[in-house]
Scaffold this motif. Structure first.
Motif, PDB file in Angstrom:
ATOM      1  N   UNK A  28       3.064 -10.673   9.927  1.00  0.00           N
ATOM      2  CA  UNK A  28       2.887  -9.350  10.543  1.00  0.00           C
ATOM      3  C   UNK A  28       2.170  -8.456   9.543  1.00  0.00           C
ATOM      4  N   UNK A  29       1.432  -7.462  10.055  1.00  0.00           N
ATOM      5  CA  UNK A  29       0.698  -6.590   9.141  1.00  0.00           C
ATOM      6  C   UNK A  29       0.266  -5.310   9.837  1.00  0.00           C
ATOM      7  N   UNK A  30      -0.007  -4.291   9.031  1.00  0.00           N
ATOM      8  CA  UNK A  30      -0.736  -3.090   9.427  1.00  0.00           C
ATOM      9  C   UNK A  30      -1.679  -2.772   8.274  1.00  0.00           C
ATOM     10  N   UNK A  31      -2.880  -2.308   8.600  1.00  0.00           N
ATOM     11  CA  UNK A  31      -3.881  -2.150   7.540  1.00  0.00           C
ATOM     12  C   UNK A  31      -4.570  -0.798   7.615  1.00  0.00           C
ATOM     13  N   UNK A  32      -4.618  -0.126   6.470  1.00  0.00           N
ATOM     14  CA  UNK A  32      -5.430   1.075   6.303  1.00  0.00           C
ATOM     15  C   UNK A  32      -6.616   0.807   5.382  1.00  0.00           C
ATOM     16  N   UNK A  33      -6.400  -0.075   4.412  1.00  0.00           N
ATOM     17  CA  UNK A  33      -7.438  -0.429   3.450  1.00  0.00           C
ATOM     18  C   UNK A  33      -7.566  -1.952   3.419  1.00  0.00           C
ATOM     19  N   UNK A  34      -8.601  -2.472   4.092  1.00  0.00           N
ATOM     20  CA  UNK A  34      -8.762  -3.922   4.225  1.00  0.00           C
ATOM     21  C   UNK A  34      -8.992  -4.600   2.885  1.00  0.00           C
ATOM     22  N   UNK A  35      -9.754  -3.963   2.022  1.00  0.00           N
ATOM     23  CA  UNK A  35     -10.044  -4.554   0.710  1.00  0.00           C
ATOM     24  C   UNK A  35      -8.776  -4.726  -0.105  1.00  0.00           C
ATOM     25  N   UNK A  36      -7.932  -3.697  -0.083  1.00  0.00           N
ATOM     26  CA  UNK A  36      -6.666  -3.765  -0.823  1.00  0.00           C
ATOM     27  C   UNK A  36      -5.769  -4.866  -0.278  1.00  0.00           C
ATOM     28  N   UNK A  37      -5.756  -5.011   1.033  1.00  0.00           N
ATOM     29  CA  UNK A  37      -4.921  -6.036   1.653  1.00  0.00           C
ATOM     30  C   UNK A  37      -5.410  -7.443   1.285  1.00  0.00           C
ATOM     31  N   UNK A  38      -6.707  -7.673   1.376  1.00  0.00           N
ATOM     32  CA  UNK A  38      -7.245  -8.988   1.015  1.00  0.00           C
ATOM     33  C   UNK A  38      -6.991  -9.307  -0.455  1.00  0.00           C
ATOM     34  N   UNK A  39      -7.198  -8.332  -1.316  1.00  0.00           N
ATOM     35  CA  UNK A  39      -6.987  -8.552  -2.758  1.00  0.00           C
ATOM     36  C   UNK A  39      -5.528  -8.872  -3.060  1.00  0.00           C
TER      37      UNK A  39
END
Length: 282
Positions: A28-39
């Motif tokens: 499960x996830x919610x994302x505001x900053x995709x780069x931060x999430x991938x990193x």
């Protein structure tokens, strides 16, 4: 398996660390900053010495999260409460992302897709179908040990099977008197309203009777009756039989997860088959 919940201003994330299959599965996830999430995911995998990340994402988030390391391997229609999931993956091991059997398996799949969608549901009179309870757990574990040299989940453990039954997964067994001839499972995610048809195992003495077809069809009917929004299965790409069964039952081929899990003694590719519940006539 270990579940980790991470909450930050840039994202929130629930991940499953699967050490046996050497992978991370985003639940499960919610994302505001995709780069931060991938990193974060890449760093977590490196720290845990894991080789693959599997990240089912919503369609609206696909432009944000796809690209660079994360590439699309398949789609499951209706996975998120009726909305499609796009399975992004990335690899931290050169060996894990390469499959010497992939071309051969894709050629086999093309032949399967050309077959007519016809099946028979003829259970011999002396056999019976039963919804498994805790009393079946030991025999199911023994059957899984006979059929699979290794398995992605601990199905050799009766305690694990009993806990799965108690939480609401449907285990359907085919019995020849007191002998367990076959089993299959619908693992249900009630939050997202989908079910994975899995854990198909037939005792060697009972192969060729069409038991998997019967078990999967009956599980499908049970899930539809419960209002499950999406049905899917991850089938060993190397297995002609199970892929043909799913095709005949009206499931659509929706991609291949490369070296997805450790089963039958090694990492194997898994074909995605999908049958949204709203398409009841397929």
């Amino acid at each position: 398996m270990q579940t980790i919940i991470t909450t930050r201003s840039e994202f929130s994330l629930t991940t499953q660390l699967d050490m046996f299959n050497r992978r991370i599965w985003v639940q499960d996830y919610k994302v505001n900053d995709a780069t931060a999430l991938r990193c974060f995911l890449l760093d977590l995998a490196k720290k845990q010495n894991l080789e693959k990340i599997i990240f089912p994402v919503k369609e609206a988030d696909l432009p944000l999260l796809q690209g660079e390391e994360f590439q699309l391997e398949g789609v499951i229609n209706g996975y998120f409460q009726g909305s499609n999931a796009y399975f992004l993956t990335t690899y931290l091991s050169e060996k894990r992302c390469n499959s010497s059997s992939l071309l051969r398996e894709k050629q086999m799949l093309e032949k399967i897709l050309g077959q007519p969608r016809e099946y028979k549901l003829a259970l011999p009179k002396k056999y019976s179908l039963e919804i498994a309870t805790s009393r079946h757990a030991k025999k199911m574990a023994e059957l899984f040990k006979i059929v699979f040299k290794s398995y992605p989940t601990p199905v050799y453990d009766p305690k694990y099977l009993n806990e799965a039954i108690q939480k609401g997964d449907l285990y359907l067994v085919c019995c020849d008197g007191d002998t367990l001839a076959g089993v299959a499972t619908a693992e249900i995610d009630w939050k997202q309203n989908h079910a994975e048809l899995t854990n198909c195992a037939t005792h060697p003495d009972y192969r060729g009777l069409g038991l998997n077809t019967i078990l999967l069809k009956r599980l499908e009917e049970s899930c539809l009756a419960k209002g499950i929004n999406c049905l899917y299965s991850l089938a060993r790409a190397s297995s002609y039989g199970i892929n043909l069964i799913l095709h005949r039952l009206g499931y659509d081929s929706q991609g291949t997860l490369i070296n997805n899990c450790h089963i039958a003694g090694d990492f194997e590719n898994m074909n995605i088959w999908v049958k949204p519940a709203y398409d009841k006539n397929k």
